[in-house]
Design a protein around this motif. Structure first.
Motif, PDB file in Angstrom:
ATOM      1  N   GLU A   1       0.808  -1.207   0.000  1.00  0.00           N
ATOM      2  CA  GLU A   1       0.000   0.000   0.000  1.00  0.00           C
ATOM      3  C   GLU A   1       0.847   1.265   0.000  1.00  0.00           C
ATOM      4  O   GLU A   1       0.419   2.292  -0.521  1.00  0.00           O
ATOM      5  N   ASP A   2       2.048   1.229   0.582  1.00  0.00           N
ATOM      6  CA  ASP A   2       2.871   2.427   0.642  1.00  0.00           C
ATOM      7  C   ASP A   2       3.216   2.959  -0.738  1.00  0.00           C
ATOM      8  O   ASP A   2       3.030   4.146  -1.015  1.00  0.00           O
ATOM      9  N   PRO A   3       3.740   2.114  -1.663  1.00  0.00           N
ATOM     10  CA  PRO A   3       3.997   2.642  -3.005  1.00  0.00           C
ATOM     11  C   PRO A   3       2.728   3.037  -3.739  1.00  0.00           C
ATOM     12  O   PRO A   3       2.735   3.978  -4.533  1.00  0.00           O
ATOM     13  N   VAL A   4       1.608   2.353  -3.484  1.00  0.00           N
ATOM     14  CA  VAL A   4       0.344   2.737  -4.106  1.00  0.00           C
ATOM     15  C   VAL A   4      -0.053   4.130  -3.633  1.00  0.00           C
ATOM     16  O   VAL A   4      -0.478   4.979  -4.421  1.00  0.00           O
ATOM     17  N   LYS A   5       0.080   4.384  -2.341  1.00  0.00           N
ATOM     18  CA  LYS A   5      -0.265   5.692  -1.777  1.00  0.00           C
ATOM     19  C   LYS A   5       0.583   6.793  -2.401  1.00  0.00           C
ATOM     20  O   LYS A   5       0.083   7.847  -2.803  1.00  0.00           O
ATOM     21  N   SER A   6       1.894   6.536  -2.497  1.00  0.00           N
ATOM     22  CA  SER A   6       2.790   7.527  -3.086  1.00  0.00           C
ATOM     23  C   SER A   6       2.450   7.759  -4.547  1.00  0.00           C
ATOM     24  O   SER A   6       2.435   8.897  -5.026  1.00  0.00           O
ATOM     25  N   GLU A   7       2.184   6.662  -5.260  1.00  0.00           N
ATOM     26  CA  GLU A   7       1.849   6.769  -6.682  1.00  0.00           C
ATOM     27  C   GLU A   7       0.559   7.552  -6.880  1.00  0.00           C
ATOM     28  O   GLU A   7       0.456   8.416  -7.748  1.00  0.00           O
ATOM     29  N   LEU A   8      -0.448   7.279  -6.057  1.00  0.00           N
ATOM     30  CA  LEU A   8      -1.736   7.925  -6.208  1.00  0.00           C
ATOM     31  C   LEU A   8      -1.645   9.420  -5.915  1.00  0.00           C
ATOM     32  O   LEU A   8      -2.271  10.248  -6.594  1.00  0.00           O
ATOM     33  N   GLU A   9      -0.875   9.801  -4.915  1.00  0.00           N
ATOM     34  CA  GLU A   9      -0.691  11.218  -4.619  1.00  0.00           C
ATOM     35  C   GLU A   9      -0.096  11.945  -5.816  1.00  0.00           C
ATOM     36  O   GLU A   9      -0.529  13.038  -6.181  1.00  0.00           O
TER      37      GLU A   9
END
Length: 566
Positions: free
Chosen positions: A424-432
Protein backbone atom coordinates in the motif's frame (compact mmCIF):
# COMPACT_ATOMS: atom_id res chain seq x y z
CA UNK A 1 -19.88 8.79 -14.59
CA UNK A 2 -21.71 12.04 -13.79
CA UNK A 3 -19.89 12.34 -10.49
CA UNK A 4 -16.53 12.58 -12.24
CA UNK A 5 -16.82 16.35 -12.49
CA UNK A 6 -16.86 16.52 -8.68
CA UNK A 7 -13.42 14.95 -8.43
CA UNK A 8 -11.47 17.72 -10.03
CA UNK A 9 -13.74 20.70 -9.42
CA UNK A 10 -11.51 23.58 -8.36
CA UNK A 11 -13.94 26.54 -8.30
CA UNK A 12 -15.31 26.18 -4.78
CA UNK A 13 -18.24 28.42 -3.85
CA UNK A 14 -17.19 31.34 -1.69
CA UNK A 15 -18.74 31.11 1.75
CA UNK A 16 -17.69 33.95 3.96
CA UNK A 17 -19.20 36.23 6.56
CA UNK A 18 -20.95 39.27 5.08
CA UNK A 19 -17.99 41.65 5.35
CA UNK A 20 -17.83 41.31 9.12
CA UNK A 21 -21.61 41.29 9.55
CA UNK A 22 -21.23 38.93 12.50
CA UNK A 23 -19.24 41.59 14.42
CA UNK A 24 -22.20 43.98 14.67
CA UNK A 25 -25.84 43.94 15.69
CA UNK A 26 -26.58 45.85 12.46
CA UNK A 27 -24.71 46.97 9.35
CA UNK A 28 -25.57 49.92 7.10
CA UNK A 29 -24.32 50.33 3.54
CA UNK A 30 -24.67 53.98 2.54
CA UNK A 31 -24.60 54.83 -1.18
CA UNK A 32 -24.33 58.52 -2.00
CA UNK A 33 -25.74 59.39 -5.45
CA UNK A 34 -26.50 62.71 -7.13
CA UNK A 35 -30.21 62.71 -6.30
CA UNK A 36 -30.38 60.70 -3.08
CA UNK A 37 -28.60 58.90 -0.28
CA UNK A 38 -29.66 55.25 -0.26
CA UNK A 39 -29.15 53.01 2.75
CA UNK A 40 -29.36 49.24 2.89
CA UNK A 41 -29.74 48.27 6.55
CA UNK A 42 -29.51 44.75 7.97
CA UNK A 43 -30.30 43.86 11.57
CA UNK A 44 -29.26 40.48 12.92
CA UNK A 45 -31.99 38.61 14.75
CA UNK A 46 -29.63 37.87 17.63
CA UNK A 47 -28.77 41.58 17.86
CA UNK A 48 -32.33 42.88 18.20
CA UNK A 49 -32.33 42.92 22.04
CA UNK A 50 -29.19 45.04 22.02
CA UNK A 51 -30.65 47.44 19.44
CA UNK A 52 -33.94 47.76 21.38
CA UNK A 53 -32.03 48.67 24.52
CA UNK A 54 -29.89 51.14 22.55
CA UNK A 55 -32.95 52.93 21.18
CA UNK A 56 -34.99 52.63 24.40
CA UNK A 57 -37.71 50.50 22.79
CA UNK A 58 -39.88 47.80 24.34
CA UNK A 59 -38.58 44.25 24.48
CA UNK A 60 -41.14 43.13 21.92
CA UNK A 61 -40.66 46.06 19.53
CA UNK A 62 -40.49 44.74 15.94
CA UNK A 63 -37.39 45.26 13.83
CA UNK A 64 -39.32 47.60 11.54
CA UNK A 65 -39.60 50.09 14.43
CA UNK A 66 -35.81 50.13 14.84
CA UNK A 67 -34.71 50.70 11.24
CA UNK A 68 -35.44 54.42 11.07
CA UNK A 69 -33.64 55.29 14.32
CA UNK A 70 -30.26 53.59 13.90
CA UNK A 71 -28.68 56.13 11.53
CA UNK A 72 -29.19 59.89 11.07
CA UNK A 73 -27.79 61.64 7.98
CA UNK A 74 -27.72 65.44 7.54
CA UNK A 75 -26.70 66.93 4.19
CA UNK A 76 -24.98 70.33 3.95
CA UNK A 77 -27.34 73.18 3.04
CA UNK A 78 -30.32 70.89 3.39
CA UNK A 79 -30.73 70.15 7.06
CA UNK A 80 -32.31 67.12 8.64
CA UNK A 81 -34.70 65.01 6.61
CA UNK A 82 -36.60 61.81 7.22
CA UNK A 83 -35.81 58.56 5.45
CA UNK A 84 -38.28 57.06 3.03
CA UNK A 85 -38.64 53.34 3.75
CA UNK A 86 -38.61 51.54 0.40
CA UNK A 87 -38.47 47.93 1.56
CA UNK A 88 -38.98 45.97 4.76
CA UNK A 89 -38.53 42.21 4.84
CA UNK A 90 -37.23 39.38 7.02
CA UNK A 91 -34.84 36.70 5.84
CA UNK A 92 -35.34 33.67 8.07
CA UNK A 93 -33.06 31.26 6.22
CA UNK A 94 -29.94 33.38 6.30
CA UNK A 95 -29.14 32.12 2.78
CA UNK A 96 -28.80 35.09 0.48
CA UNK A 97 -25.55 34.15 -1.25
CA UNK A 98 -23.39 36.18 1.12
CA UNK A 99 -22.83 33.53 3.73
CA UNK A 100 -24.95 35.05 6.49
CA UNK A 101 -25.54 32.20 8.91
CA UNK A 102 -28.59 33.51 10.80
CA UNK A 103 -31.91 35.22 10.21
CA UNK A 104 -31.85 38.98 9.75
CA UNK A 105 -34.17 41.90 9.06
CA UNK A 106 -33.48 44.06 5.99
CA UNK A 107 -34.62 47.57 5.13
CA UNK A 108 -33.93 49.86 2.17
CA UNK A 109 -34.06 53.53 3.08
CA UNK A 110 -33.97 56.58 0.81
CA UNK A 111 -33.02 60.18 1.64
CA UNK A 112 -33.81 62.53 -1.31
CA UNK A 113 -31.30 65.29 -2.09
CA UNK A 114 -32.48 68.66 -3.43
CA UNK A 115 -28.95 69.45 -4.67
CA UNK A 116 -25.49 67.91 -4.60
CA UNK A 117 -24.16 68.61 -1.09
CA UNK A 118 -20.51 69.31 -0.35
CA UNK A 119 -20.65 67.01 2.65
CA UNK A 120 -22.71 64.75 4.90
CA UNK A 121 -22.77 64.18 8.64
CA UNK A 122 -23.60 60.63 9.72
CA UNK A 123 -24.62 60.06 13.35
CA UNK A 124 -25.48 56.88 15.30
CA UNK A 125 -27.63 56.69 18.44
CA UNK A 126 -25.98 57.67 21.72
CA UNK A 127 -23.86 54.97 23.33
CA UNK A 128 -23.83 53.00 20.06
CA UNK A 129 -20.32 51.70 20.76
CA UNK A 130 -19.79 48.92 18.20
CA UNK A 131 -23.43 48.04 17.64
CA UNK A 132 -23.65 49.59 14.15
CA UNK A 133 -21.20 48.87 11.34
CA UNK A 134 -20.91 51.37 8.49
CA UNK A 135 -19.60 51.18 4.93
CA UNK A 136 -19.96 54.18 2.58
CA UNK A 137 -19.73 54.46 -1.20
CA UNK A 138 -19.80 57.65 -3.27
CA UNK A 139 -21.11 56.99 -6.79
CA UNK A 140 -20.01 53.39 -6.35
CA UNK A 141 -16.52 54.24 -5.07
CA UNK A 142 -15.69 53.00 -1.55
CA UNK A 143 -14.93 55.91 0.75
CA UNK A 144 -13.94 53.80 3.77
CA UNK A 145 -13.84 50.18 4.83
CA UNK A 146 -16.46 48.66 7.08
CA UNK A 147 -15.96 50.01 10.61
CA UNK A 148 -18.12 50.77 13.67
CA UNK A 149 -19.98 54.08 13.77
CA UNK A 150 -19.86 55.05 17.44
CA UNK A 151 -19.81 58.86 17.05
CA UNK A 152 -20.81 61.43 14.39
CA UNK A 153 -18.63 61.30 11.27
CA UNK A 154 -18.14 64.07 8.71
CA UNK A 155 -17.88 63.06 5.02
CA UNK A 156 -16.47 65.54 2.48
CA UNK A 157 -17.72 64.85 -1.07
CA UNK A 158 -15.83 65.49 -4.33
CA UNK A 159 -18.40 65.22 -7.13
CA UNK A 160 -15.85 65.58 -9.94
CA UNK A 161 -13.69 62.74 -8.65
CA UNK A 162 -15.36 60.44 -6.11
CA UNK A 163 -12.00 58.80 -5.41
CA UNK A 164 -11.08 62.01 -3.59
CA UNK A 165 -14.10 61.97 -1.24
CA UNK A 166 -12.86 61.59 2.33
CA UNK A 167 -13.94 61.31 5.95
CA UNK A 168 -12.57 63.98 8.25
CA UNK A 169 -11.88 61.26 10.83
CA UNK A 170 -8.42 59.87 10.07
CA UNK A 171 -9.40 56.56 11.66
CA UNK A 172 -11.72 55.84 8.75
CA UNK A 173 -9.48 54.58 5.98
CA UNK A 174 -10.00 52.98 2.58
CA UNK A 175 -7.80 49.95 2.16
CA UNK A 176 -8.61 49.62 -1.54
CA UNK A 177 -6.47 52.52 -2.76
CA UNK A 178 -6.27 52.31 -6.53
CA UNK A 179 -4.42 51.09 -8.45
CA UNK A 180 -3.39 48.04 -6.48
CA UNK A 181 -1.68 44.71 -7.17
CA UNK A 182 -2.09 41.28 -5.61
CA UNK A 183 0.54 38.65 -6.41
CA UNK A 184 -0.15 35.00 -5.59
CA UNK A 185 2.79 32.58 -5.48
CA UNK A 186 1.48 29.07 -5.99
CA UNK A 187 3.19 25.72 -6.62
CA UNK A 188 3.10 25.91 -10.43
CA UNK A 189 1.84 29.38 -11.10
CA UNK A 190 2.36 33.02 -10.17
CA UNK A 191 -0.75 35.12 -10.64
CA UNK A 192 -0.78 38.91 -10.78
CA UNK A 193 -4.18 40.49 -10.12
CA UNK A 194 -4.54 44.21 -10.74
CA UNK A 195 -7.29 46.60 -9.74
CA UNK A 196 -6.99 49.79 -11.77
CA UNK A 197 -9.13 52.87 -12.21
CA UNK A 198 -10.55 53.08 -15.71
CA UNK A 199 -9.99 56.85 -15.69
CA UNK A 200 -6.24 56.25 -15.25
CA UNK A 201 -6.10 53.79 -18.16
CA UNK A 202 -8.08 55.74 -20.78
CA UNK A 203 -5.28 58.28 -21.57
CA UNK A 204 -2.90 55.35 -22.24
CA UNK A 205 -5.19 53.59 -24.71
CA UNK A 206 -5.31 54.06 -28.48
CA UNK A 207 -9.10 54.20 -28.42
CA UNK A 208 -11.43 56.61 -26.64
CA UNK A 209 -15.11 56.01 -25.84
CA UNK A 210 -17.65 58.32 -27.44
CA UNK A 211 -19.28 59.03 -24.08
CA UNK A 212 -16.91 58.25 -21.16
CA UNK A 213 -19.82 58.54 -18.71
CA UNK A 214 -21.84 55.82 -20.41
CA UNK A 215 -19.74 53.09 -22.01
CA UNK A 216 -21.73 50.08 -23.13
CA UNK A 217 -22.25 47.44 -25.79
CA UNK A 218 -19.55 47.01 -28.43
CA UNK A 219 -17.47 49.83 -26.95
CA UNK A 220 -17.05 47.84 -23.73
CA UNK A 221 -15.61 44.86 -25.58
CA UNK A 222 -13.20 46.98 -27.62
CA UNK A 223 -12.12 48.70 -24.42
CA UNK A 224 -11.50 45.33 -22.76
CA UNK A 225 -9.29 44.16 -25.63
CA UNK A 226 -7.28 47.40 -25.69
CA UNK A 227 -6.67 47.22 -21.94
CA UNK A 228 -5.50 43.61 -22.21
CA UNK A 229 -3.02 44.48 -24.96
CA UNK A 230 -1.67 47.36 -22.87
CA UNK A 231 -1.26 45.33 -19.66
CA UNK A 232 0.68 42.55 -21.39
CA UNK A 233 3.36 45.10 -22.33
CA UNK A 234 3.68 46.96 -19.04
CA UNK A 235 4.67 46.37 -15.40
CA UNK A 236 7.11 43.49 -16.12
CA UNK A 237 7.55 40.65 -13.65
CA UNK A 238 10.68 38.54 -13.06
CA UNK A 239 10.73 35.11 -11.46
CA UNK A 240 14.01 33.81 -10.04
CA UNK A 241 15.85 36.57 -11.87
CA UNK A 242 14.33 35.85 -15.30
CA UNK A 243 11.70 38.04 -16.98
CA UNK A 244 8.74 35.86 -17.91
CA UNK A 245 5.91 36.26 -20.41
CA UNK A 246 2.45 36.84 -19.03
CA UNK A 247 -0.73 35.13 -20.19
CA UNK A 248 -3.88 37.21 -20.01
CA UNK A 249 -6.44 35.26 -17.99
CA UNK A 250 -9.24 37.80 -17.91
CA UNK A 251 -10.27 41.44 -18.01
CA UNK A 252 -13.36 42.49 -16.05
CA UNK A 253 -15.10 45.70 -15.12
CA UNK A 254 -15.81 45.54 -11.42
CA UNK A 255 -17.08 47.61 -8.54
CA UNK A 256 -17.00 47.53 -4.77
CA UNK A 257 -19.88 46.44 -2.62
CA UNK A 258 -20.24 45.50 1.05
CA UNK A 259 -19.38 41.89 0.16
CA UNK A 260 -16.19 42.91 -1.67
CA UNK A 261 -15.46 43.19 -5.38
CA UNK A 262 -18.20 42.18 -7.81
CA UNK A 263 -18.35 42.07 -11.61
CA UNK A 264 -20.46 44.68 -13.41
CA UNK A 265 -22.93 42.93 -15.69
CA UNK A 266 -22.49 43.46 -19.42
CA UNK A 267 -25.95 44.96 -19.58
CA UNK A 268 -24.95 47.84 -17.28
CA UNK A 269 -23.22 50.96 -18.66
CA UNK A 270 -19.82 52.05 -17.32
CA UNK A 271 -18.88 55.45 -15.97
CA UNK A 272 -15.15 56.01 -16.49
CA UNK A 273 -14.98 58.25 -13.42
CA UNK A 274 -15.93 55.42 -11.07
CA UNK A 275 -15.42 52.11 -12.93
CA UNK A 276 -12.60 49.78 -11.89
CA UNK A 277 -10.74 47.40 -14.19
CA UNK A 278 -9.89 43.99 -12.78
CA UNK A 279 -7.16 42.14 -14.69
CA UNK A 280 -5.49 38.79 -14.06
CA UNK A 281 -2.10 37.94 -15.57
CA UNK A 282 -0.80 34.38 -15.19
CA UNK A 283 2.79 33.13 -15.26
CA UNK A 284 3.07 29.32 -15.41
CA UNK A 285 6.10 27.74 -13.74
CA UNK A 286 7.57 24.25 -13.53
CA UNK A 287 8.37 24.63 -9.83
CA UNK A 288 7.50 27.05 -7.02
CA UNK A 289 9.06 30.46 -7.59
CA UNK A 290 11.78 31.38 -5.12
CA UNK A 291 12.00 35.10 -5.92
CA UNK A 292 9.61 37.67 -7.42
CA UNK A 293 10.36 41.13 -8.78
CA UNK A 294 7.51 43.33 -9.98
CA UNK A 295 8.37 46.67 -11.60
CA UNK A 296 5.53 49.18 -11.41
CA UNK A 297 5.50 51.77 -14.19
CA UNK A 298 2.32 53.77 -13.61
CA UNK A 299 2.26 56.63 -11.12
CA UNK A 300 0.09 59.72 -11.02
CA UNK A 301 1.41 63.27 -11.29
CA UNK A 302 1.84 63.46 -7.53
CA UNK A 303 3.95 60.30 -7.51
CA UNK A 304 1.63 58.58 -5.05
CA UNK A 305 2.91 55.21 -3.87
CA UNK A 306 1.07 52.09 -4.98
CA UNK A 307 0.31 49.13 -2.74
CA UNK A 308 1.41 45.59 -3.62
CA UNK A 309 0.46 42.48 -1.63
CA UNK A 310 2.06 39.10 -2.20
CA UNK A 311 0.48 35.97 -0.83
CA UNK A 312 2.18 32.59 -0.46
CA UNK A 313 0.32 29.85 1.39
CA UNK A 314 -1.15 31.58 4.46
CA UNK A 315 1.39 34.41 4.57
CA UNK A 316 0.91 37.90 3.13
CA UNK A 317 3.69 40.39 2.42
CA UNK A 318 2.69 44.06 1.90
CA UNK A 319 4.77 46.90 0.52
CA UNK A 320 4.46 50.17 -1.39
CA UNK A 321 6.27 50.98 -4.63
CA UNK A 322 7.19 54.57 -5.46
CA UNK A 323 8.71 56.44 -8.39
CA UNK A 324 12.03 56.44 -6.54
CA UNK A 325 11.85 52.70 -5.83
CA UNK A 326 9.34 51.17 -8.27
CA UNK A 327 10.34 47.52 -7.77
CA UNK A 328 8.53 45.18 -5.41
CA UNK A 329 10.86 42.37 -4.32
CA UNK A 330 10.16 39.13 -2.49
CA UNK A 331 12.13 35.93 -1.96
CA UNK A 332 11.38 32.65 -0.27
CA UNK A 333 13.84 33.53 2.51
CA UNK A 334 11.23 35.95 3.83
CA UNK A 335 8.65 33.18 4.22
CA UNK A 336 8.18 30.85 7.13
CA UNK A 337 9.90 27.47 6.80
CA UNK A 338 6.92 25.46 5.58
CA UNK A 339 7.10 22.41 3.33
CA UNK A 340 6.25 23.03 -0.30
CA UNK A 341 4.22 20.82 -2.59
CA UNK A 342 7.31 18.95 -3.73
CA UNK A 343 7.96 17.91 -0.12
CA UNK A 344 4.35 16.91 0.41
CA UNK A 345 4.10 14.82 -2.74
CA UNK A 346 7.07 12.45 -2.94
CA UNK A 347 7.97 11.18 -6.38
CA UNK A 348 6.47 7.79 -7.00
CA UNK A 349 8.47 4.60 -6.85
CA UNK A 350 5.51 2.58 -8.22
CA UNK A 351 5.89 -1.02 -7.13
CA UNK A 352 9.68 -1.23 -7.48
CA UNK A 353 11.83 -2.80 -4.76
CA UNK A 354 14.18 -0.74 -2.65
CA UNK A 355 17.42 0.23 -4.44
CA UNK A 356 20.19 -2.27 -3.94
CA UNK A 357 23.05 0.20 -3.90
CA UNK A 358 25.28 -1.93 -6.18
CA UNK A 359 27.11 1.18 -7.37
CA UNK A 360 29.09 1.36 -4.10
CA UNK A 361 29.35 -2.43 -3.55
CA UNK A 362 33.21 -2.49 -3.29
CA UNK A 363 33.16 0.20 -0.59
CA UNK A 364 30.50 -1.63 1.42
CA UNK A 365 32.34 -4.96 1.17
CA UNK A 366 35.55 -3.29 2.32
CA UNK A 367 33.74 -1.86 5.33
CA UNK A 368 32.44 -5.28 6.40
CA UNK A 369 35.89 -6.85 5.93
CA UNK A 370 37.43 -4.11 8.05
CA UNK A 371 34.96 -4.76 10.87
CA UNK A 372 35.77 -8.47 10.82
CA UNK A 373 39.56 -7.77 10.73
CA UNK A 374 39.32 -5.58 13.82
CA UNK A 375 37.62 -8.37 15.72
CA UNK A 376 40.18 -10.95 14.56
CA UNK A 377 43.09 -8.67 15.56
CA UNK A 378 41.69 -8.19 19.06
CA UNK A 379 41.30 -11.95 19.48
CA UNK A 380 44.92 -12.67 18.37
CA UNK A 381 46.30 -10.11 20.84
CA UNK A 382 44.30 -11.74 23.63
CA UNK A 383 42.55 -8.46 24.43
CA UNK A 384 39.29 -10.38 24.86
CA UNK A 385 38.18 -12.92 27.45
CA UNK A 386 38.39 -16.56 26.28
CA UNK A 387 35.39 -17.69 24.19
CA UNK A 388 34.20 -14.20 23.28
CA UNK A 389 36.24 -13.60 20.13
CA UNK A 390 33.90 -15.48 17.82
CA UNK A 391 30.88 -13.67 19.18
CA UNK A 392 32.58 -10.28 18.74
CA UNK A 393 33.62 -11.03 15.18
CA UNK A 394 30.08 -12.07 14.35
CA UNK A 395 28.66 -9.00 16.09
CA UNK A 396 31.01 -6.63 14.26
CA UNK A 397 30.23 -8.34 10.97
CA UNK A 398 26.48 -7.86 11.52
CA UNK A 399 27.01 -4.26 12.61
CA UNK A 400 29.06 -3.65 9.49
CA UNK A 401 26.32 -5.11 7.33
CA UNK A 402 23.70 -2.84 8.90
CA UNK A 403 25.98 0.22 8.75
CA UNK A 404 26.96 -0.26 5.13
CA UNK A 405 23.65 -1.83 4.02
CA UNK A 406 20.93 0.19 5.86
CA UNK A 407 18.31 -1.51 3.65
CA UNK A 408 18.66 -4.56 5.94
CA UNK A 409 17.16 -2.58 8.83
CA UNK A 410 14.23 -1.61 6.65
CA UNK A 411 13.64 -5.21 5.60
CA UNK A 412 13.69 -6.32 9.22
CA UNK A 413 11.16 -3.66 10.12
CA UNK A 414 8.90 -4.89 7.31
CA UNK A 415 9.20 -8.52 8.37
CA UNK A 416 6.18 -8.34 10.64
CA UNK A 417 3.94 -6.65 8.09
CA UNK A 418 1.50 -8.46 5.84
CA UNK A 419 1.96 -8.43 2.08
CA UNK A 420 -1.05 -6.20 1.29
CA UNK A 421 0.09 -3.58 3.81
CA UNK A 422 3.60 -3.45 2.39
CA UNK A 423 2.18 -2.93 -1.08
CA UNK A 424 0.00 0.00 0.00
CA UNK A 425 2.87 2.43 0.64
CA UNK A 426 4.00 2.64 -3.00
CA UNK A 427 0.34 2.74 -4.11
CA UNK A 428 -0.26 5.69 -1.78
CA UNK A 429 2.79 7.53 -3.09
CA UNK A 430 1.85 6.77 -6.68
CA UNK A 431 -1.74 7.93 -6.21
CA UNK A 432 -0.69 11.22 -4.62
CA UNK A 433 1.56 11.96 -7.59
CA UNK A 434 -1.15 11.03 -10.12
CA UNK A 435 -3.85 13.15 -8.45
CA UNK A 436 -1.58 16.13 -7.89
CA UNK A 437 -0.66 16.10 -11.58
CA UNK A 438 -4.34 16.16 -12.60
CA UNK A 439 -5.06 19.16 -10.39
CA UNK A 440 -2.02 20.83 -11.92
CA UNK A 441 -3.61 20.50 -15.39
CA UNK A 442 -6.47 22.74 -14.26
CA UNK A 443 -4.06 25.66 -14.10
CA UNK A 444 -3.17 25.39 -17.80
CA UNK A 445 -5.28 27.57 -20.09
CA UNK A 446 -4.04 26.03 -23.36
CA UNK A 447 -6.09 23.03 -24.45
CA UNK A 448 -3.18 21.01 -25.84
CA UNK A 449 -1.00 21.53 -22.76
CA UNK A 450 -3.87 20.67 -20.42
CA UNK A 451 -4.70 17.47 -22.33
CA UNK A 452 -1.07 16.35 -22.42
CA UNK A 453 -0.77 16.93 -18.68
CA UNK A 454 -3.95 14.97 -17.96
CA UNK A 455 -2.77 12.10 -20.19
CA UNK A 456 0.16 11.57 -17.84
CA UNK A 457 -2.23 10.51 -15.06
CA UNK A 458 -5.42 9.36 -16.81
CA UNK A 459 -6.41 7.02 -19.62
CA UNK A 460 -9.51 5.93 -21.51
CA UNK A 461 -12.92 7.43 -20.77
CA UNK A 462 -11.69 9.01 -17.55
CA UNK A 463 -9.23 11.12 -19.54
CA UNK A 464 -11.89 12.40 -21.96
CA UNK A 465 -14.45 13.16 -19.26
CA UNK A 466 -12.08 15.02 -16.96
CA UNK A 467 -10.67 16.97 -19.90
CA UNK A 468 -14.14 18.14 -20.95
CA UNK A 469 -14.98 19.07 -17.35
CA UNK A 470 -11.75 21.05 -17.11
CA UNK A 471 -12.54 22.98 -20.29
CA UNK A 472 -16.07 23.77 -19.07
CA UNK A 473 -14.75 25.04 -15.72
CA UNK A 474 -12.18 27.23 -17.47
CA UNK A 475 -14.86 28.71 -19.74
CA UNK A 476 -17.01 29.60 -16.74
CA UNK A 477 -14.04 31.26 -15.04
CA UNK A 478 -13.29 33.34 -18.13
CA UNK A 479 -16.87 34.56 -18.06
CA UNK A 480 -16.26 35.78 -14.51
CA UNK A 481 -18.51 33.15 -12.94
CA UNK A 482 -17.21 31.96 -9.60
CA UNK A 483 -13.88 32.57 -7.93
CA UNK A 484 -10.53 31.00 -8.73
CA UNK A 485 -9.80 27.74 -6.93
CA UNK A 486 -6.35 26.21 -6.72
CA UNK A 487 -5.39 22.82 -5.31
CA UNK A 488 -1.95 23.12 -3.77
CA UNK A 489 -1.48 19.72 -2.13
CA UNK A 490 -3.02 16.27 -2.25
CA UNK A 491 -2.93 14.18 0.91
CA UNK A 492 -3.88 10.52 0.51
CA UNK A 493 -5.23 9.32 3.86
CA UNK A 494 -5.88 5.63 3.29
CA UNK A 495 -5.45 3.06 0.52
CA UNK A 496 -7.07 -0.37 0.72
CA UNK A 497 -6.01 -2.71 -2.09
CA UNK A 498 -8.75 -4.98 -3.41
CA UNK A 499 -6.59 -6.74 -5.96
CA UNK A 500 -3.06 -6.44 -7.28
CA UNK A 501 -1.62 -8.11 -10.38
CA UNK A 502 2.15 -7.86 -10.10
CA UNK A 503 2.68 -9.03 -13.67
CA UNK A 504 0.39 -6.53 -15.42
CA UNK A 505 0.66 -3.81 -12.79
CA UNK A 506 -3.15 -3.49 -12.57
CA UNK A 507 -4.37 -2.47 -9.12
CA UNK A 508 -7.87 -1.90 -7.75
CA UNK A 509 -7.79 0.32 -4.68
CA UNK A 510 -10.27 2.07 -2.39
CA UNK A 511 -8.81 5.41 -1.36
CA UNK A 512 -9.61 8.47 0.70
CA UNK A 513 -7.77 11.73 0.11
CA UNK A 514 -7.94 15.43 0.86
CA UNK A 515 -7.40 18.15 -1.73
CA UNK A 516 -5.86 21.10 0.12
CA UNK A 517 -6.20 24.41 -1.66
CA UNK A 518 -7.64 27.88 -1.59
CA UNK A 519 -10.01 30.16 -3.42
CA UNK A 520 -8.89 33.67 -4.17
CA UNK A 521 -10.22 36.70 -5.97
CA UNK A 522 -9.13 40.34 -5.95
CA UNK A 523 -7.03 40.24 -2.83
CA UNK A 524 -9.10 37.80 -0.78
CA UNK A 525 -7.98 34.21 -0.25
CA UNK A 526 -9.70 31.51 1.77
CA UNK A 527 -8.27 28.03 2.47
CA UNK A 528 -10.39 25.08 1.41
CA UNK A 529 -9.87 21.37 2.08
CA UNK A 530 -12.16 18.80 0.48
CA UNK A 531 -12.39 15.11 1.40
CA UNK A 532 -12.92 12.46 -1.30
CA UNK A 533 -13.53 8.71 -1.17
CA UNK A 534 -13.46 6.57 -4.33
CA UNK A 535 -12.67 3.19 -5.87
CA UNK A 536 -9.96 3.51 -8.50
CA UNK A 537 -8.41 1.20 -11.05
CA UNK A 538 -4.73 1.84 -11.72
CA UNK A 539 -3.24 0.23 -14.80
CA UNK A 540 0.24 0.23 -16.28
CA UNK A 541 0.48 1.76 -19.75
CA UNK A 542 2.88 0.83 -22.55
CA UNK A 543 5.38 3.43 -21.38
CA UNK A 544 5.59 1.66 -18.01
CA UNK A 545 3.75 4.35 -16.03
CA UNK A 546 0.65 3.79 -13.93
CA UNK A 547 -2.49 5.72 -14.84
CA UNK A 548 -6.00 6.04 -13.44
CA UNK A 549 -8.09 3.95 -15.83
CA UNK A 550 -11.41 4.01 -13.96
CA UNK A 551 -12.93 5.77 -10.99
CA UNK A 552 -16.18 5.57 -9.03
CA UNK A 553 -17.06 7.42 -5.85
CA UNK A 554 -17.70 5.29 -2.79
CA UNK A 555 -21.23 6.70 -2.44
CA UNK A 556 -23.51 9.16 -4.14
CA UNK A 557 -22.72 12.01 -1.77
CA UNK A 558 -20.74 14.99 -2.87
CA UNK A 559 -17.19 15.50 -1.60
CA UNK A 560 -17.12 16.98 1.88
CA UNK A 561 -15.50 20.25 2.87
CA UNK A 562 -13.35 19.70 5.92
CA UNK A 563 -11.77 22.16 8.31
CA UNK A 564 -8.20 21.18 9.14
CA UNK A 565 -5.46 22.90 11.02
CA UNK A 566 -2.84 21.63 8.59
Amino acid sequence: MPAMALLFAVAWPLRADWTGFGDYAAVAEVSVEEDAVRVNLRLRESGLPRLRALLGRADDAPASDLAGGLLRIVADRQGAAEFEILKLETNTSGKDGTGVAEAYFEADLNLPLARRPTGLTLSPPDRAAKALGLVVLHRGVPVADLAPLSKPARLQLDWNDPWQSRFADAERVRRHTEPRSFVYVEPYEVRHELLLRLSDLLPRLEIAPVNPHRIEGEEREKLRQAIGTLLLRRNPLRLDGVEVTARLDRIEFVRYRRSGVETIADSEPLDSATAVVGAILVYLTERPAGAVELTWEWFDAAGTGRAVSLQRDNETFDADVTQRDPVFRWSVEEALDTPGPEDSNPSSETFAARPSGTADLPLRAAGIALAMAVGWRWRRRRLLPPGTGGQLILTLAIAGCVAFYPEIAGLCADAGRTTPASAEDPVKSELEALLHNVYRAFQMPEEESAYDRLAISLSGEVLDEVYLSQRAALLQRRKGLGSDGRVERVQVLTTEIESLDQESGRCVVNARWIAHGSISHWGHSHPRSTLYAARLVLSRAEDGRLRIAALAFADARKPQSVALSS
